[in-house]
Scaffold this motif. Sequence first.
Motif, PDB file in Angstrom:
ATOM      1  N   LEU A 193     -66.443  -0.816-143.079  1.00  0.00           N
ATOM      2  CA  LEU A 193     -65.708  -2.072-143.045  1.00  0.00           C
ATOM      3  C   LEU A 193     -64.291  -1.823-142.555  1.00  0.00           C
ATOM      4  N   LYS A 194     -63.704  -2.842-141.965  1.00  0.00           N
ATOM      5  CA  LYS A 194     -62.305  -2.773-141.555  1.00  0.00           C
ATOM      6  C   LYS A 194     -61.437  -3.163-142.754  1.00  0.00           C
ATOM      7  N   ALA A 195     -60.435  -2.339-143.018  1.00  0.00           N
ATOM      8  CA  ALA A 195     -59.574  -2.569-144.176  1.00  0.00           C
ATOM      9  C   ALA A 195     -58.112  -2.634-143.750  1.00  0.00           C
TER      10      ALA A 195
ATOM     11  N   SER B 214     -63.984  -8.862-149.726  1.00  0.00           N
ATOM     12  CA  SER B 214     -64.526 -10.194-149.504  1.00  0.00           C
ATOM     13  C   SER B 214     -66.003 -10.216-149.882  1.00  0.00           C
ATOM     14  N   ASN B 215     -66.427 -11.299-150.474  1.00  0.00           N
ATOM     15  CA  ASN B 215     -67.828 -11.447-150.840  1.00  0.00           C
ATOM     16  C   ASN B 215     -68.726 -11.436-149.605  1.00  0.00           C
ATOM     17  N   HIS B 216     -68.236 -12.009-148.506  1.00  0.00           N
ATOM     18  CA  HIS B 216     -68.988 -12.049-147.248  1.00  0.00           C
ATOM     19  C   HIS B 216     -68.153 -11.394-146.158  1.00  0.00           C
ATOM     20  N   PHE B 217     -68.763 -10.434-145.445  1.00  0.00           N
ATOM     21  CA  PHE B 217     -68.053  -9.664-144.435  1.00  0.00           C
ATOM     22  C   PHE B 217     -68.105 -10.343-143.073  1.00  0.00           C
ATOM     23  N   SER B 218     -67.271  -9.879-142.163  1.00  0.00           N
ATOM     24  CA  SER B 218     -67.188 -10.460-140.824  1.00  0.00           C
ATOM     25  C   SER B 218     -68.479 -10.291-140.025  1.00  0.00           C
TER      26      SER B 218
ATOM     27  N   LYS C 295     -60.945 -14.653-145.533  1.00  0.00           N
ATOM     28  CA  LYS C 295     -61.305 -14.973-144.152  1.00  0.00           C
ATOM     29  C   LYS C 295     -60.786 -13.931-143.163  1.00  0.00           C
ATOM     30  N   MET C 296     -59.605 -13.368-143.424  1.00  0.00           N
ATOM     31  CA  MET C 296     -58.963 -12.514-142.421  1.00  0.00           C
ATOM     32  C   MET C 296     -59.425 -11.061-142.454  1.00  0.00           C
ATOM     33  N   TYR C 297     -59.735 -10.537-143.644  1.00  0.00           N
ATOM     34  CA  TYR C 297     -60.069  -9.115-143.776  1.00  0.00           C
ATOM     35  C   TYR C 297     -61.295  -8.951-144.675  1.00  0.00           C
ATOM     36  N   ASP C 298     -62.083  -7.907-144.399  1.00  0.00           N
ATOM     37  CA  ASP C 298     -63.203  -7.579-145.279  1.00  0.00           C
ATOM     38  C   ASP C 298     -62.696  -6.892-146.541  1.00  0.00           C
ATOM     39  N   VAL C 299     -61.678  -6.050-146.380  1.00  0.00           N
ATOM     40  CA  VAL C 299     -61.138  -5.260-147.489  1.00  0.00           C
ATOM     41  C   VAL C 299     -59.621  -5.192-147.351  1.00  0.00           C
ATOM     42  N   ILE C 300     -58.938  -5.218-148.491  1.00  0.00           N
ATOM     43  CA  ILE C 300     -57.506  -4.916-148.544  1.00  0.00           C
ATOM     44  C   ILE C 300     -57.341  -3.763-149.522  1.00  0.00           C
ATOM     45  N   ILE C 301     -56.742  -2.697-149.050  1.00  0.00           N
ATOM     46  CA  ILE C 301     -56.466  -1.531-149.897  1.00  0.00           C
ATOM     47  C   ILE C 301     -55.032  -1.667-150.385  1.00  0.00           C
ATOM     48  N   GLY C 302     -54.866  -1.670-151.711  1.00  0.00           N
ATOM     49  CA  GLY C 302     -53.561  -1.873-152.322  1.00  0.00           C
ATOM     50  C   GLY C 302     -52.800  -0.587-152.602  1.00  0.00           C
TER      51      GLY C 302
END
Length: 123
Positions: free
Chosen positions: A20-22, A34-38, A93-100
């Motif tokens: 996935l893109k993060a 995200s529950n649903h990926f791009s 909507k914008m990202y599949d994953v956000i790494i904090g």
Amino acid sequence: MGLIIKEIGILGSKNKFKRLKALFDTGATRNYISNHFSDNESVDDIGIIEYKGKDFVIFPDGFEKMGSIISFKLLKVENIPLENPEFFLLDMKMYDVIIGALLMQEMGIILNPYIKEISFCKY
């Protein structure tokens, strides 16, 4: 300065390794998925290993939303593994994953926004 977006991998309970893109976001404390990926697949296709409860997330504009905290078997960032990573499940909507920031700190990730790259101080 630019956004740093990299491919990561997640292994879930169904033993499917999903790339996935993060977005790597030092302004986010938690990790989000995200529950649903791009690509039209979902978290259900990977399989979570543990549901850890629900909590609120407060966005910078003050908007609050309830979401679930889940974990997976494994996260790989640039081939560096982390077992049992936790994510806050949201429909994004914008990202599949956000790494904090906390996960970046735990993994020793250093961001270089000038060249849009990451490196590791631990490995």
